[in-house]
Design an enzyme around this catalytic site. Structure first.
Site, mmCIF file in Angstrom:
data_model
loop_
_atom_site.group_PDB
_atom_site.id
_atom_site.type_symbol
_atom_site.label_atom_id
_atom_site.label_comp_id
_atom_site.label_asym_id
_atom_site.label_seq_id
_atom_site.Cartn_x
_atom_site.Cartn_y
_atom_site.Cartn_z
ATOM 1 N N GLU A 287 0.893 -1.167 0.000
ATOM 2 C CA GLU A 287 0.000 0.000 0.000
ATOM 3 C C GLU A 287 0.927 1.212 0.000
ATOM 4 O O GLU A 287 1.584 1.483 1.001
ATOM 5 C CB GLU A 287 -0.893 0.019 1.251
ATOM 6 N N CYS A 321 -1.665 9.525 2.737
ATOM 7 C CA CYS A 321 -1.479 8.995 1.387
ATOM 8 C C CYS A 321 -2.635 9.454 0.506
ATOM 9 O O CYS A 321 -2.502 9.553 -0.703
ATOM 10 C CB CYS A 321 -1.409 7.486 1.433
HETATM 11 P P1 NAD Z 1 8.513 4.900 4.594
HETATM 12 O O1 NAD Z 1 8.474 4.177 3.303
HETATM 13 O O2 NAD Z 1 9.626 5.820 4.861
HETATM 14 O O3 NAD Z 1 8.509 3.839 5.802
HETATM 15 C C1 NAD Z 1 7.509 2.845 5.924
HETATM 16 C C2 NAD Z 1 8.033 1.732 6.811
HETATM 17 O O4 NAD Z 1 9.105 1.061 6.145
HETATM 18 C C3 NAD Z 1 8.601 2.194 8.148
HETATM 19 O O5 NAD Z 1 8.224 1.282 9.142
HETATM 20 C C4 NAD Z 1 10.094 2.152 7.909
HETATM 21 O O6 NAD Z 1 10.827 1.989 9.094
HETATM 22 C C5 NAD Z 1 10.190 0.919 7.041
HETATM 23 N N1 NAD Z 1 11.417 0.777 6.251
HETATM 24 C C6 NAD Z 1 12.222 1.746 5.743
HETATM 25 N N2 NAD Z 1 13.240 1.186 5.055
HETATM 26 C C7 NAD Z 1 13.073 -0.150 5.111
HETATM 27 C C8 NAD Z 1 13.780 -1.260 4.587
HETATM 28 N N3 NAD Z 1 14.891 -1.110 3.860
HETATM 29 N N4 NAD Z 1 13.306 -2.491 4.830
HETATM 30 C C9 NAD Z 1 12.183 -2.668 5.534
HETATM 31 N N5 NAD Z 1 11.465 -1.661 6.081
HETATM 32 C C10 NAD Z 1 11.914 -0.418 5.859
HETATM 33 O O7 NAD Z 1 7.097 5.647 4.730
HETATM 34 P P2 NAD Z 1 6.590 6.656 5.856
HETATM 35 O O8 NAD Z 1 7.287 7.957 5.703
HETATM 36 O O9 NAD Z 1 6.564 6.011 7.201
HETATM 37 O O10 NAD Z 1 5.057 6.811 5.425
HETATM 38 C C11 NAD Z 1 4.656 7.691 4.421
HETATM 39 C C12 NAD Z 1 4.428 6.965 3.119
HETATM 40 O O11 NAD Z 1 3.477 5.927 3.289
HETATM 41 C C13 NAD Z 1 3.836 7.890 2.051
HETATM 42 O O12 NAD Z 1 4.412 7.598 0.803
HETATM 43 C C14 NAD Z 1 2.361 7.515 2.073
HETATM 44 O O13 NAD Z 1 1.676 7.830 0.885
HETATM 45 C C15 NAD Z 1 2.437 6.048 2.317
HETATM 46 N N6 NAD Z 1 1.176 5.537 2.861
HETATM 47 C C16 NAD Z 1 0.368 4.751 2.073
HETATM 48 C C17 NAD Z 1 -0.850 4.307 2.539
HETATM 49 C C18 NAD Z 1 -1.763 3.446 1.710
HETATM 50 O O14 NAD Z 1 -2.676 2.853 2.268
HETATM 51 N N7 NAD Z 1 -1.566 3.342 0.411
HETATM 52 C C19 NAD Z 1 -1.258 4.657 3.819
HETATM 53 C C20 NAD Z 1 -0.418 5.450 4.608
HETATM 54 C C21 NAD Z 1 0.808 5.878 4.113
#
Ligand code: NAD
Length: 524
Positions: A287, A321
């Protein structure tokens, strides 16, 4: 509150008791800040040698909690515990799993106000957004339980083969995959951990949860609800630490049978590619981000459009998002609507998000705050601000406060019409007609949510042509935001999601199970 049902659409006129209970819970929560919280592996609290301080973005001098900086060894321990618990949990009758998960959802509701206060402090959400995140989590889990029941545990008899002298019975049964990894983002840390975890658990998987570092505390409080509901040891495991080390160790492990990742496009796509580098394909539910358009026709009710757009552009400081980040307005109503958008935006109250009248709190962290300044600089060069563009100082200097910002006159060729900024910034563009609006709306890598204001006939055309998973027309409660389980299951097309089926909807639970056909033949 008996006849009030909280959703993101109803939250604008809550009963007074909701405020009173939040205020009481906030005072209690504030009186107990700063404690140390463990990871949770195999039913036990686990501490790491290294720790990190979790501070509020409202005032970075305040430490909310001391959390564990877990490493690859903790990732391994959590996966081992989940693997050990899987045989018993997966064979537990689904009705018993449903009962346990309903109990967990009930505990979330019992703790609603304490949890919401913690969420406001940790994420910077205003009180209604925070209550929404927690209540939505309970509703997502209830919905998953209801779906399990409505589908009889996904055990379905099929036709009998027309074999002479034999009785051949066939059954389709959906069975859990095994150990399910849930990686969640900072912006809806409760719902986007509890929703996927609830779905994975009720279908018989065991889970390992890894939250975003900025929201480790609130997710530990969610894990406490699962623990206190009586889920057996090892069924829910929780590890905290950097995504790049601990998160990557989880992703790279062969012990993971499936994953739900909610977060940014870049990290999600990397995870997808890493997951593919194995001996066989395992399910990956992604997502991801959005760049959501709101299109306004010359026939729209402009007051409803302005209200819905401002709520969706700036709710949770634009860090949804589903935020409305591209506003496309037909030429004849452009001046009138932009004037109204400016007026409404400038009326929004910025401040401590726990306070009753605040609409915008701070952005999540220093990196987001720095991004805001860079984007503002770029936009000021490419176009101009209708309003906003500055960070806030003075009484706000200890937190990460940014003005809600509307940029105009930015050419459509500018990269910021494509890039998800994830901040309280939206770009506004003028279009000659709706066809041009649709062409621009669909010309991005994302396809999460979209909003429209115009006649009902135009709305049908919009639904048919827009490339997005969640679409709204004529909705003052939010142009592109405010989905609720059971009403607006949530998911995206194109670069916004991988499964094509929305969370909190009719087709979600089967994603957590693989099908087995059981044919049993008896001689007659
Ligand atoms: P992010 O991608 O920076 O982090 C998401 C998660 O991934 C965190 O728990 C982070 O610690 C983890 N992570 C980072 N690097 C990793 C790796 N190499 N391996 C495994 N895990 C890793 O996102 P964010 O800043 O926390 O959230 C914002 C983003 O999420 C925006 O792009 C937003 O649009 C999206 N989002 C999407 C939805 C949806 O339902 N489509 C909902 C909410 C947020």
């Amino acid at each position: 509150m008996t006849d009030f049902k909280f959703t993101y659409a109803t939250m604008f006129n809550p009963p007074e008791t909701l405020h009173e209970r939040y205020d009481q819970a906030l005072a209690a929560q504030k009186a107990s800040l700063g404690g140390e919280y463990a990871m949770f592996i195999d039913g036990r609290d686990v501490f790491a040698e290294e720790k990190f301080e979790d501070r509020t973005p409202i005032n970075t001098e305040i430490v909310l909690a001391v959390m564990q900086k877990g490493n690859a060894e903790h990732a391994h321990q959590a996966l081992t515990a989940a693997r050990k618990a899987f045989p018993v949990w997966s064979r537990t009758p689904w009705q018993e799993r449903v009962a346990l998960l309903r109990r967990a959802a009930g505990l979330i509701e019992e703790r609603l106000f304490r949890l919401s206060a913690a969420l406001s402090l940790e994420v910077g959400k205003n009180r209604m957004e925070a209550i929404g995140d927690v209540q939505e989590t309970a509703d997502l889990i209830y919905y998953a339980c209801d779906q399990m029941e409505a589908n009889d545990g996904y055990i379905k008899p099929l036709g009998k083969d027309p074999l002479p002298h034999h009785d051949s019975t066939n059954i389709s049964i959906l069975r859990p995959y095994g150990v399910w990894l849930v990686i969640s983002p900072f912006n809806f840390p409760f719902a986007l951990t509890g929703g996927p975890a609830g779905a994975a658990l009720v279908t018989g998987n065991t889970v390992v949860i890894k939250p975003a570092t900025d929201t480790a505390w609130i997710v530990r409080l969610l894990v406490d609800c699962f623990r206190d509901a009586g889920l057996p040891d090892g069924v829910v495991n929780f590890v905290t630490g950097p995504g790049r080390t601990l998160g990557q160790a989880l992703v790279d492990s062969p012990d993971v049978d499936g994953v739900t990742f909610t977060g940014s496009f870049d990290v999600g796509m990397k995870l997808f590619r890493d997951f593919a580098a194995r001996n066989y394909i395992r399910p990956v539910i992604l997502e991801l981000g959005g760049k959501n358009p709101a299109i306004v026709s010359r026939h729209a009710n402009l007051e409803e459009a302005a209200t819905g757009i401002v709520r969706s552009a700036f709710g949770l400081q634009g860090q949804k998002c589903s935020a409305a980040s591209r506003i496309l307005i037909e030429e004849p109503v452009y001046d009138e609507l932009t004037a109204r958008l400016k007026e409404l935006t400038e009326k929004l109250v910025i401040g401590d998000p726990t306070e009753r009248n605040t609409f915008l709190g701070p952005v999540i962290n220093q990196a987001a705050y720095d991004d805001f300044k860079h984007y503002a600089e770029e936009l000021s060069q490419a176009g101009r601000f209708l309003t906003g563009g500055q960070t806030l100082n003075g009484e706000f200097a200890k937190g990460y406060f940014c003005q809600p910002t509307l940029a105009v006159d930015v050419p459509y060729s500018h990269p910021l019409w494509q890039h998800e900024m994830f901040l309280p910034i939206a770009t506004i563009g003028k279009v000659r007609d709706l066809n041009e609006a649709m062409q621009i709306a669909n010309s991005v890598n994302y396809g999460l949510t979209a909003g429209f204001y115009g006649t009902e006939e135009e709305a049908q055309w919009f639904f048919e042509n827009i490339e997005a998973g969640v679409t709204y027309a004529n909705r003052p409660q939010g142009a592109t935001t405010g989905a609720w389980p059971g009403f607006q299951p949530f998911g995206g097309w194109k670069g916004s999601g991988s499964s094509g089926k929305n969370a909190g909807g009719l087709y979600y639970l089967p994603l957590y199970m693989h099908e087995q056909i059981r044919t049993l033949v008896r001689k007659k």
